[in-house]
Motif scaffolding. Structure first.
Motif, PDB file in Angstrom:
ATOM      1  N   ASP A   1      18.386  39.726  -1.602  1.00 25.07           N
ATOM      2  CA  ASP A   1      17.097  40.691  -1.327  1.00 25.07           C
ATOM      3  C   ASP A   1      16.217  40.339  -0.735  1.00 25.07           C
ATOM      4  O   ASP A   1      15.722  40.684   0.391  1.00 25.07           O
ATOM      5  N   ARG A   2      15.746  38.954  -0.664  1.00 21.51           N
ATOM      6  CA  ARG A   2      14.874  38.321   0.021  1.00 21.51           C
ATOM      7  C   ARG A   2      15.113  38.211   1.501  1.00 21.51           C
ATOM      8  O   ARG A   2      14.207  38.387   2.490  1.00 21.51           O
ATOM      9  N   VAL A   3      16.482  37.613   1.806  1.00 14.91           N
ATOM     10  CA  VAL A   3      17.033  37.571   2.998  1.00 14.91           C
ATOM     11  C   VAL A   3      16.773  38.760   3.568  1.00 14.91           C
ATOM     12  O   VAL A   3      16.390  38.968   4.906  1.00 14.91           O
TER      13      VAL A   3
ATOM     14  N   ARG B   1      18.790  31.704   9.267  1.00 12.48           N
ATOM     15  CA  ARG B   1      17.773  30.825   8.665  1.00 12.48           C
ATOM     16  C   ARG B   1      17.447  31.098   7.132  1.00 12.48           C
ATOM     17  O   ARG B   1      17.399  30.098   6.329  1.00 12.48           O
ATOM     18  N   SER B   2      17.238  32.216   6.744  1.00  6.67           N
ATOM     19  CA  SER B   2      16.861  32.573   5.437  1.00  6.67           C
ATOM     20  C   SER B   2      18.038  32.207   4.518  1.00  6.67           C
ATOM     21  O   SER B   2      17.967  31.622   3.399  1.00  6.67           O
ATOM     22  N   LYS B   3      19.390  32.435   4.943  1.00  2.00           N
ATOM     23  CA  LYS B   3      20.489  32.068   4.063  1.00  2.00           C
ATOM     24  C   LYS B   3      20.736  30.422   3.969  1.00  2.00           C
ATOM     25  O   LYS B   3      20.928  29.998   2.827  1.00  2.00           O
ATOM     26  N   GLN B   4      20.305  29.542   4.939  1.00  2.00           N
ATOM     27  CA  GLN B   4      20.327  28.373   4.827  1.00  2.00           C
ATOM     28  C   GLN B   4      19.373  27.812   4.033  1.00  2.00           C
ATOM     29  O   GLN B   4      19.377  26.752   3.036  1.00  2.00           O
ATOM     30  N   GLU B   5      18.258  28.647   3.731  1.00  2.00           N
ATOM     31  CA  GLU B   5      17.044  28.332   2.849  1.00  2.00           C
ATOM     32  C   GLU B   5      17.431  28.371   1.489  1.00  2.00           C
ATOM     33  O   GLU B   5      16.640  27.898   0.591  1.00  2.00           O
TER      34      GLU B   5
END
Length: 225
Positions: A103-105, A94-98
């Motif tokens: 680092d945030r991922v 999900r974080s990669k798609q956003e």
């Protein structure tokens, strides 16, 4: 010569308060044994499932994405180490798609896995406090019943002209049964609590180790190293 009273007779002839104490202890013992069997089967299943999943995970025969899809297609919520993996990989995707920075991922992934680990630890420790409570207070509850029963026996001596051991023995015997039942409830509960607590600690340490290893894999993946 009078026949000695059986344990059942002593319980039935005990005072109402002592009988209530015995009933509470017997009920606590029954609930404890139900929990002991339930926790034993659960922890054994958790260890077995963790071993099977780790074998699949480290075999390299299937990618992370395929493992995640297989867990989702089972139609039931993953538990144990599978829940930690599923939570981490789901947040990673999900974080990669956003479009979040690497680092945030990883911060999001680690947070998701920590939450899943916390929930699994809580699930593994369910009902263990009850065993600890039964193990710690049952002897005292039984002792209370014993003291009360013995007190009644000696109070009854006031109405007896000739005092003998045969007069007080039944009352003292029925009172001591309360202590015996208290120990019968406490000993298995204490043994089970200590054993299960140690097993939970080992399982949680195993989950934490997997969390760290899986986090390292995802970190190398997103940073391309």
């Amino acid at each position: 010569m009078n026949e000695p009273l059986s344990i059942i007779d002593l319980i039935l002839n005990a005072s109402p308060l002592v009988q209530m104490v015995m009933a509470v202890l017997i009920l606590a013992s029954m609930v404890s044994w139900i929990i002991i069997f339930q926790r034993g089967f659960l922890l054994a299943a958790v260890r077995r499932d963790a071993t099977q999943f780790e074998n699949d995970f480290w075999s390299g025969e299937r990618g992370l994405g395929q493992l995640y899809v297989e867990l989702e297609e089972r139609g039931e919520a993953p538990v144990g180490i599978e829940n930690i993996f599923s939570s981490g990989f789901k947040e990673f995707t999900r974080s990669k798609q956003e479009g979040s920075d690497p680092d945030r991922v990883m911060e999001n992934v680690q947070r998701a896995m920590r939450v899943a680990l916390s929930r699994e630890e809580e699930r593994l420790e369910t009902h263990l406090p009850f065993l600890a409570t039964v193990g710690s207070i049952s002897p005292y509850i039984g002792l209370f019943g014993t003291v009360w029963g013995i007190m009644n026996s000696f109070r009854g001596l006031a109405t007896v002209n000739q005092v003998s051991l045969a007069v007080v023995a039944p009352g003292i015997s029925e009172a001591l049964i309360a202590t015996a039942i208290g120990l019968f409830a406490a000993i298995p509960a204490v043994i089970a609590y200590n054993r299960f607590s140690a097993q939970v600690e080992v399982i949680v340490n195993r989950f934490e180790a997997f969390t760290e290893e899986f986090s390292s894999i995802l970190n190398r993946n997103i940073h391309g190293t």
